[in-house]
Design an enzyme around this catalytic site. Structure first.
Site, short mmCIF file in Angstrom:
data_model
loop_
_atom_site.label_atom_id
_atom_site.label_comp_id
_atom_site.label_asym_id
_atom_site.label_seq_id
_atom_site.Cartn_x
_atom_site.Cartn_y
_atom_site.Cartn_z
N LYS A 1 0.81 -1.23 0.00
CA LYS A 1 0.00 0.00 0.00
C LYS A 1 0.84 1.28 0.00
O LYS A 1 0.45 2.29 -0.58
CB LYS A 1 -0.94 0.00 1.21
CG LYS A 1 -1.96 -1.14 1.22
CD LYS A 1 -3.12 -0.89 0.27
CE LYS A 1 -4.13 -2.03 0.30
NZ LYS A 1 -5.14 -1.91 -0.76
N GLU B 1 -9.67 6.21 2.92
CA GLU B 1 -10.56 5.18 3.44
C GLU B 1 -9.69 3.98 3.78
O GLU B 1 -8.62 3.80 3.20
CB GLU B 1 -11.61 4.79 2.39
CG GLU B 1 -11.17 3.72 1.37
CD GLU B 1 -10.05 4.17 0.43
OE1 GLU B 1 -9.86 5.39 0.30
OE2 GLU B 1 -9.38 3.30 -0.17
N SER C 1 1.75 -9.69 -0.96
CA SER C 1 1.43 -8.27 -0.85
C SER C 1 1.66 -7.67 0.53
O SER C 1 1.85 -6.46 0.66
CB SER C 1 -0.01 -8.03 -1.29
OG SER C 1 -0.89 -8.83 -0.52
C1 LIG Z 1 -1.56 -6.98 2.41
C2 LIG Z 1 -2.71 -6.64 1.55
N1 LIG Z 1 -2.87 -7.26 0.38
C3 LIG Z 1 -3.90 -7.00 -0.43
C4 LIG Z 1 -4.88 -6.09 -0.08
C5 LIG Z 1 -6.03 -5.91 -1.01
O1 LIG Z 1 -6.01 -4.71 -1.74
P1 LIG Z 1 -5.65 -4.72 -3.28
O2 LIG Z 1 -6.51 -5.73 -3.94
O3 LIG Z 1 -5.94 -3.32 -3.70
O4 LIG Z 1 -4.22 -5.04 -3.42
C6 LIG Z 1 -4.75 -5.38 1.13
C7 LIG Z 1 -5.76 -4.38 1.54
O5 LIG Z 1 -5.88 -3.97 2.67
C8 LIG Z 1 -3.64 -5.68 1.96
O6 LIG Z 1 -3.50 -5.05 3.14
#
Ligand SMILES: Cc1ncc(COP(=O)(O)O)c(C=O)c1O
Lengths: 400, 266
Positions: free
Chosen positions: A92, A114, A382
């Site tokens: 993020k 948000e 992620s």
């Molecule tokens: C570690 C992590 N991965 C994925 C996401 C999902 O968001 P996005 O699909 O935009 O990557 C989040 C959202 O809070 C997250 O914290």
């Protein structure tokens, strides 16, 4: 070959995306669109962004060959793009830095965001502290309860956290509330959206700021193994980490792009957060047209996922487009499958993944089993799972 | 001639400004909506803006959000709202009804099917908050082909070029949102609004309605002096929210009488 070039000038990915907002927001979005066009290729702006990614976030994030996991699963080799190692613990921050630098350029002293799980809120509060911007984060009151440690982190960083009591009191309602703040305070406020959703230019801009994930990965794979993987796998909530790693690969032939949504309690139960996998009806929410979980009257229905970050009834419009043109595939894994993958990575590799990322891992394990040992799957890890230990403990009936 | 045009023409002859109350269909309970509509008309409503409940009313403040939530508890969706209009029409064929809502409930039905159904229910105008002219495709034409007026919002940040674009699509009237922010916010600057309304009039002959932020007789009167229509939303919904089953209609009637007197005195 025709290179991928989306969206069009008004933010459309085929029939998806666009600017479906009240007239009161049109001017603000136009201002943002113009400023982003001005800076997106500006060398000074990009150098500042690159500096922060390197020195503040710790990029490039490494790619790691999860050998023991691959052996245990038996099949293709699983590699991880380690976004969990970023400052604040997830992808993020890549996006919040880009948008906050733009806010500075636009002379806006106040940023709002948000947040669902709180990761985007923390990442926004972090960069706001670093740049000396006032920061207000909207968070559904249900999520405030579920994600108390992240609420405290945001407060430590000097942000104001506003619990949102309307609607289902979760992420989508936090987004509505942030939009309401923005229309009211647009003269001094920049709205930092946390995923590839919202009205144009957000889906494109957030993708661009997250594309560093895929740009690095392409280069790192060449350095590590001299070629690109057979498949790139990422979890999809709104879709920002997935777009970030997919985008630089769209024009690379023979690399499968696989987005993993949250099947929650199971697709057949309806209690999930997987509009693409479910082939939900197309509609308009939060300023863009996309696949949406909704009832026959067009009202948005409640979603379910063990992972707050995937608990969103829509999906970024570019994913809708990539699904339709069949450049990316979308699948879903259940809460239970994600939990199993979570524990698996902890025990075999010494990495505690975020529950969101565990969805990507769970599917990679399934896929790896169908592929030979010389094949490669790259998973976007992620985020890290520190934020999720309360949830995991509660599931196991352990009190911390 | 459409009902909306007829009403504006006749008010103009009398030198009067239209009073347009807004209520959310199904609030506080679907069983009251049609009687509320008749009460509004009996106490001075020249037209009615009928809100279509939506789960994510992004452009609305807390008051109208709560109204939507109350209505959705009773599953009042677009189809039910259209049925309410049909019932209302059994005894009132004169008062224009303007639906106000968001794009997704319309998309769920489909633009053409919605236009057909709205026509069948005898709806006169439609305001779709998150359908700016650039995005609504053939929707405007579908409505106008059926003599339904697409009513568009103009905001303090809409520049002259966009006003041009919007008034070229709109019919019936245009609706000037008198403040930056969501419905129910509290900072109406009447001098500024007067200036904006005057400049909008230079670009169109359509009547100009003003709404968002009209909360009492004084603001209604001041607005009536400069606009062709005064729209009262959150204040109306607050009166509904603050009532019980016994005094609902009389409370709404009293508020309407107060507002009507003020608008007529302008
Ligand atoms: C570690 C992590 N991965 C994925 C996401 C999902 O968001 P996005 O699909 O935009 O990557 C989040 C959202 O809070 C997250 O914290």
């Amino acid at each position: 070959m025709q290179l991928y070039d989306m969206p069009d000038a008004r933010g459309h990915f085929g029939q998806y995306g666009g600017t479906f907002v009240a007239e009161t927001l049109v001017e603000a979005l136009e201002e943002l669109r113009v400023m982003y066009e001005k800076y997106r290729h500006d060398p000074v702006f990009l150098a500042e962004y690159a500096y922060d990614l390197k020195h503040f976030v710790g990029r490039p994030s490494p790619i790691y060959h999860a050998k023991r996991l691959s052996d245990k699963v038996g099949g293709a080799q699983i590699y991880l793009k380690r976004e969990d190692l970023n400052h604040t613990g997830a992808h993020k921050i890549n996006n919040t830095i880009g948008q906050a630098l733009l806010a500075k350029r636009m002379g806006k002293p106040r940023v709002i965001a948000e947040t669902g799980a709180g990761q985007h809120g923390v990442a926004t509060a972090t960069i706001a502290a670093r740049l000396g911007l006032e920061c207000v984060v909207y968070m559904g009151s249900e999520d405030v309860k579920r994600q108390a440690p992240n609420v405290f982190r945001m407060k430590l960083l000097g942000a104001t956290v506003v619990p949102v009591e309307s609607g289902s009191k979760t992420l989508k309602d936090a987004l509505n509330e942030a939009m309401r703040d923005w229309v009211t305070n647009v003269h001094n406020t920049f709205y930092i959206i946390g995923t590839v959703a919202g009205p144009h230019p957000y889906p494109m801009m957030v993708r661009d700021f997250q594309a560093i994930i895929g740009i690095e990965a392409k280069q790192q794979m060449m350095e590590m193994v001299g070629r690109q993987p057979e498949a790139v796998v990422a979890c999809v909530g709104g879709g920002s980490n997935a777009m970030g790693i997919f985008y630089p690969y769209i024009d690379v032939p023979n690399v499968r792009l696989i987005g993993v949504e949250a099947a929650g309690l199971g697709m057949e139960t309806g209690k999930h957060a997987a509009p693409l996998t479910a082939n939900s009806a197309v509609g308009v929410l939060h300023g863009n047209r996309t696949y949406l979980m909704q009832d026959a009257d067009g009202n948005i229905i409640e979603t379910h996922s063990i992972s707050a970050g995937l608990d969103y009834p829509g999906v970024g419009p570019e994913h809708a487009w990539l699904k339709d043109i069949k450049r990316a595939e979308y699948v879903a894994v259940t809460d239970d499958e994600a939990m199993a993958a979570f524990h698996n990575l902890c025990r075999t590799e010494g990495i505690i993944p975020a529950l969101e990322s565990s969805h990507g891992l769970a599917y990679a394990e399934k896929l790896a089993k169908t592929m030979s040992k010389d094949k490669i799957i790259l998973v976007n890890l992620s985020g890290r799972g520190d934020k999720d230990i309360n949830t995991v403990a509660k599931l196991a009936n352990i009190s911390l | 001639m459409s009902r909306i045009k007829t009403v504006f023409a006749s008010l103009k002859q009398q030198g009067k400004t239209a009073l347009i109350p807004y209520i959310t269909a199904g609030d506080p309970h679907p069983k009251f909506t049609v009687s509320l509509m008749h009460t509004l008309v009996e106490h001075g409503a020249d037209m009615i803006e009928l809100g279509v409940p939506f789960s994510d009313p992004m452009a609305d403040g807390p008051v109208i959000q709560r109204a939507s939530e109350r209505a959705l508890l009773h599953k009042v969706g677009l189809t039910v709202v259209l049925d309410m209009v049909k019932t209302f029409r059994q005894t009132d064929q004169a008062t224009p009804i303007i639906l106000m809502g968001y794009a997704n409930p319309i998309e769920a039905v489909g633009a053409v099917a919605f236009a057909d159904k709205a026509k069948a229910a005898d709806v006169d105008g439609v305001i779709t908050v998150d359908y700016p002219p650039e995005e609504c495709g053939s929707f405007v034409k579908e409505l106008q082909d059926r003599d339904i007026d697409p009513v568009f919002l103009l905001s303090p940040t809409t520049d002259a070029k966009r006003v041009e674009l919007i008034v070229n699509q709109a019919s019936g009237f245009v609706y000037y949102v008198s403040l930056k922010g969501v419905t129910g916010a509290a900072n109406l600057d009447i001098v500024e609004v007067a200036g904006r309304v005057a400049s909008i009039r230079e670009q169109t002959n359509l009547p100009v309605g003003v709404g968002f932020g009209i909360r009492d007789a004084a603001t209604a009167k001041a607005t009536a002096a400069i606009a062709d229509a005064v729209v009262v939303g959150s204040r109306m919904v607050l009166a509904i929210e603050g009532s019980n089953e016994a005094n609902l209609l009389s409370n709404v009637a009293n508020l309407m009488t107060e507002l009507k007197t003020a608008v007529d005195a302008a």
